[in-house]
Every structure is written in structure tokens, then in C-alpha cells.
Design a protein around this motif. Structure first.
Motif, PDB file in Angstrom:
ATOM      1  N   ILE A  72       0.829  -1.204   0.000  1.00 37.02           N
ATOM      2  CA  ILE A  72       0.000   0.000   0.000  1.00 37.02           C
ATOM      3  C   ILE A  72       0.864   1.254   0.000  1.00 37.02           C
ATOM      4  O   ILE A  72       0.468   2.307  -0.508  1.00 37.02           O
ATOM      5  N   THR A  73       2.068   1.146   0.554  1.00 40.23           N
ATOM      6  CA  THR A  73       3.010   2.257   0.473  1.00 40.23           C
ATOM      7  C   THR A  73       3.376   2.536  -0.976  1.00 40.23           C
ATOM      8  O   THR A  73       3.441   3.700  -1.404  1.00 40.23           O
ATOM      9  N   GLY A  74       3.604   1.478  -1.742  1.00 38.79           N
ATOM     10  CA  GLY A  74       3.920   1.643  -3.161  1.00 38.79           C
ATOM     11  C   GLY A  74       2.802   2.305  -3.936  1.00 38.79           C
ATOM     12  O   GLY A  74       3.047   3.129  -4.827  1.00 38.79           O
ATOM     13  N   ILE A  75       1.561   1.972  -3.594  1.00 35.29           N
ATOM     14  CA  ILE A  75       0.424   2.586  -4.282  1.00 35.29           C
ATOM     15  C   ILE A  75       0.349   4.078  -3.974  1.00 35.29           C
ATOM     16  O   ILE A  75       0.130   4.909  -4.864  1.00 35.29           O
ATOM     17  N   GLY A  76       0.514   4.428  -2.702  1.00 37.61           N
ATOM     18  CA  GLY A  76       0.498   5.843  -2.344  1.00 37.61           C
ATOM     19  C   GLY A  76       1.582   6.617  -3.060  1.00 37.61           C
ATOM     20  O   GLY A  76       1.364   7.728  -3.548  1.00 37.61           O
ATOM     21  N   ILE A  77       2.759   6.012  -3.160  1.00 40.37           N
ATOM     22  CA  ILE A  77       3.880   6.674  -3.836  1.00 40.37           C
ATOM     23  C   ILE A  77       3.616   6.780  -5.329  1.00 40.37           C
ATOM     24  O   ILE A  77       3.831   7.836  -5.936  1.00 40.37           O
ATOM     25  N   GLY A  78       3.155   5.686  -5.924  1.00 42.34           N
ATOM     26  CA  GLY A  78       2.920   5.696  -7.365  1.00 42.34           C
ATOM     27  C   GLY A  78       1.937   6.764  -7.783  1.00 42.34           C
ATOM     28  O   GLY A  78       2.180   7.530  -8.727  1.00 42.34           O
ATOM     29  N   LEU A  79       0.813   6.854  -7.068  1.00 44.35           N
ATOM     30  CA  LEU A  79      -0.192   7.853  -7.404  1.00 44.35           C
ATOM     31  C   LEU A  79       0.313   9.272  -7.148  1.00 44.35           C
ATOM     32  O   LEU A  79       0.086  10.182  -7.954  1.00 44.35           O
ATOM     33  N   THR A  80       1.024   9.460  -6.044  1.00 44.26           N
ATOM     34  CA  THR A  80       1.479  10.804  -5.699  1.00 44.26           C
ATOM     35  C   THR A  80       2.602  11.274  -6.610  1.00 44.26           C
ATOM     36  O   THR A  80       2.679  12.470  -6.936  1.00 44.26           O
ATOM     37  N   VAL A  81       3.479  10.369  -7.010  1.00 41.83           N
ATOM     38  CA  VAL A  81       4.544  10.754  -7.942  1.00 41.83           C
ATOM     39  C   VAL A  81       3.938  11.209  -9.269  1.00 41.83           C
ATOM     40  O   VAL A  81       4.384  12.196  -9.869  1.00 41.83           O
ATOM     41  N   LEU A  82       2.912  10.495  -9.719  1.00 42.79           N
ATOM     42  CA  LEU A  82       2.239  10.915 -10.952  1.00 42.79           C
ATOM     43  C   LEU A  82       1.614  12.297 -10.778  1.00 42.79           C
ATOM     44  O   LEU A  82       1.733  13.157 -11.663  1.00 42.79           O
ATOM     45  N   LEU A  83       0.940  12.512  -9.644  1.00 46.04           N
ATOM     46  CA  LEU A  83       0.341  13.820  -9.388  1.00 46.04           C
ATOM     47  C   LEU A  83       1.409  14.890  -9.246  1.00 46.04           C
ATOM     48  O   LEU A  83       1.273  16.006  -9.728  1.00 46.04           O
ATOM     49  N   SER A  84       2.505  14.543  -8.556  1.00 45.05           N
ATOM     50  CA  SER A  84       3.557  15.500  -8.310  1.00 45.05           C
ATOM     51  C   SER A  84       4.272  15.911  -9.583  1.00 45.05           C
ATOM     52  O   SER A  84       4.802  17.006  -9.687  1.00 45.05           O
ATOM     53  N   ALA A  85       4.273  15.031 -10.576  1.00 39.15           N
ATOM     54  CA  ALA A  85       4.873  15.377 -11.858  1.00 39.15           C
ATOM     55  C   ALA A  85       3.935  16.253 -12.689  1.00 39.15           C
ATOM     56  O   ALA A  85       4.367  16.896 -13.645  1.00 39.15           O
ATOM     57  N   TRP A  86       2.667  16.282 -12.299  1.00 38.44           N
ATOM     58  CA  TRP A  86       1.667  16.997 -13.083  1.00 38.44           C
ATOM     59  C   TRP A  86       1.376  18.377 -12.514  1.00 38.44           C
ATOM     60  O   TRP A  86       1.254  19.355 -13.246  1.00 38.44           O
ATOM     61  N   VAL A  87       1.256  18.489 -11.165  1.00 43.89           N
ATOM     62  CA  VAL A  87       0.898  19.754 -10.542  1.00 43.89           C
ATOM     63  C   VAL A  87       2.127  20.635 -10.398  1.00 43.89           C
ATOM     64  O   VAL A  87       3.251  20.214 -10.671  1.00 43.89           O
ATOM     65  N   GLU A  88       1.914  21.851  -9.897  1.00 48.98           N
ATOM     66  CA  GLU A  88       2.986  22.837  -9.851  1.00 48.98           C
ATOM     67  C   GLU A  88       3.747  22.882  -8.534  1.00 48.98           C
ATOM     68  O   GLU A  88       4.884  23.315  -8.504  1.00 48.98           O
ATOM     69  N   GLY A  89       3.102  22.456  -7.417  1.00 50.40           N
ATOM     70  CA  GLY A  89       3.773  22.614  -6.137  1.00 50.40           C
ATOM     71  C   GLY A  89       3.496  21.485  -5.168  1.00 50.40           C
ATOM     72  O   GLY A  89       2.651  20.623  -5.396  1.00 50.40           O
TER      73      GLY A  89
END
Length: 271
Positions: A189-206
Motif C-alpha cells: 500500500i506504500t507503493g500505491i500511495g507513492i505511485g499515485l502521488t509521484v504521478l500527481l507530483s509530476a503533473w501539478v505545480e507545487g
């Protein structure tokens, strides 16, 4: 891997992690709230209910558990049953929120934090491949979150037995289900949280945008908690093992999708 570029990214991110006050505050406050305050509150409720003569209606909930899961309850008083079920089973999905939130905090600082610090462009011009860049960011977030989960489990084991001692009168935690939860489900579940957030973090500005959107990943865990309290599902050994297997499959899909999404040309346009 011929070149240790991914390892260099891991080292750099871990070094920055130790200097980030918001991240370090989260690493300290989240375990205290989830693994100390919450279980103490549950035990306090059980003691108060016993003093006031309030009966806990656990029969409907326990019907969803396997006979192996409810076997330790034989001979327990009503309050002891409530404490055992609450700290052993109800706390299971809430415990999973800990590595999930920690991973979100750290991963949100990956690409989005690089953008805010204006260091992403320099990183993109290094000789790392897209795969090494993604792998380094994921590992740098996954390792601290898993370590927090492991240490949190040890801390919670002590806390649960300590706060429940006035009711239970013996050491009852952990059981075999929790070892599967910690070693099999929590890393997944840690991997899922990271995977989704890394994708979001690459998309958003901050960082704040990535962190706020990433926090939405805790909703499924809250839903599982609600369904367990209602007696719809049971966090017994079989359910936990199957849950982990499903989460690892989702991880594989996220890693595949992330590799297709986190590309150097896409990130360069967002800088």
C-alpha cells in the motif's frame, strides 16, 4: 543497472528529506496520533462503557470473522472482547493509513518539490534515463515509509498491550494476521500511495497541491474501516493476504503506467 544514477537520486532525496520540516513533523505526529492517541481512546471508551453498564453489541460484527480469528475471544468479558477486536482488527485498516500518509508526504516532495526549489530542470539534464529517474524517486519515498511502518508496528505493539492492560490483564497483541499486514500489505500500500502521488507530483505545480490530492488515497482505507465496523468485511488472515496480493498487482500497473507518464520531455515542458 550499469550506472548508479538511481541510487544517487535516492541519496539526494533522503538527504533533502531530513532537512524538510513539514515532512519530519508528519513523520513524528502521524504515528503518535494513529498509534497512541487512537488506541488509548478506544480502550478508554471500553472502560467507560463498562463503568456505565453499556453493553457492546459485537455479535453482528464477529459473524463476519473466521472461527480462527474469534477463537482467542473465548472466555473474555464483553469489555475484553471489545478491546481485543478494536485494537487487533479495527485498528488494522487505520494502521495502514500510517505508511500511506507518510509515503504521500514524501512522494509529494519528489517532482513537485523539485519544481518549487527550481532544481528539477538541472535534474532532467543529468545523464539519468527516464526509468532511473522514476525508480530513484519511488525508492527514495518507499524506504522511509516502510521503515516508519515497521517501527510503528513495534511501537504500537507496546502501546496496545500497555493501554489495554487494565482491561485485558495479559499481553494479547500482536497475532499472526498483523505480521502478514505489516510485512506483506503495508509495503504494497506504500507503493500505491507513492505511485499515485509521484504521478500527481509530476503533473501539478507545487508540493501543497500534490500533497492535498495525494491525501485522497486514504479514502479506501477509511472505507474498509467503516465496512469492518459494520461487519461487512473482516481483517482476518485470509482477507489480509488477499488484500496484499491485490495491492501488489495494482503496484505493478502503476509502475508500468508511471514509466509511460513520467517522461523527460513531458517534465521539461512543465518546468
Amino acid at each position: 543497472m550499469k550506472r548508479p544514477y538511481a541510487l544517487a537520486i535516492v541519496r539526494k532525496d533522503l538527504k533533502l528529506l531530513r532537512r524538510s520540516r513539514p515532512v519530519m513533523i508528519s513523520l513524528i505526529s502521524l504515528p503518535v496520533i494513529l498509534l497512541v492517541v487512537l488506541p488509548a481512546t478506544l480502550v478508554g471508551f471500553a472502560v467507560l462503557a463498562e463503568v456505565l453498564g453499556v453493553q457492546h453489541d459485537l455479535d453482528g460484527i464477529l459473524q463476519s470473522f473466521s472461527p480462527e480469528a474469534t477463537a482467542p475471544l473465548s472466555g473474555y468479558t464483553t469489555s475484553q472482547k471489545f478491546v481485543y477486536v478494536a485494537l487487533t482488527y479495527f485498528m488494522a485498516p487505520l494502521y495502514l493509513i500510517l505508511p500511506l500518509l507518510v509515503s504521500v508526504v514524501i512522494a509529494a516532495d519528489s517532482f513537485a518539490g523539485e519544481k518549487e526549489r527550481q532544481t528539477l530542470e538541472a535534474l532532467l539534464y543529468t545523464p539519468t534515463t527516464d526509468w532511473e529517474l522514476l525508480l530513484g524517486k519511488v525508492v527514495a519515498s518507499w524506504l522511509p515509509a516502510v521503515l516508519v511502518a515497521l517501527f510503528g508496528f513495534g511501537f504500537y505493539s507496546i502501546t496496545a498491550n500497555a493501554v489495554a492492560w487494565p482491561v485485558m490483564k495479559h499481553i494479547f497483541f500482536p497475532n499472526s494476521m498483523w505480521f502478514v499486514l505489516v510485512l506483506w500489505v503495508a509495503p504494497a500500500i506504500t507503493g500505491i500511495g507513492i505511485g499515485l502521488t509521484v504521478l500527481l507530483s509530476a503533473w501539478v505545480e507545487g508540493f501543497q497541491e500534490a500533497y492535498q490530492l495525494g491525501n485522497l488515497v486514504v479514502m479506501p482505507m477509511l472505507a474498509l474501516f467503516i465496512q469492518e465496523v459494520r461487519g461487512v468485511i473482516a481483517f482476518d488472515l485470509q482477507f489480509v493476504f488477499l488484500l496484499g496480493a491485490g495491492l501488489w498487482l495494482v503496484n505493478a500497473g502503476l509502475l508500468y503506467f508511471g514509466y509511460g507518464f513520467v517522461k523527460r520531455d513531458r517534465l521539461t515542458r512543465s518546468v
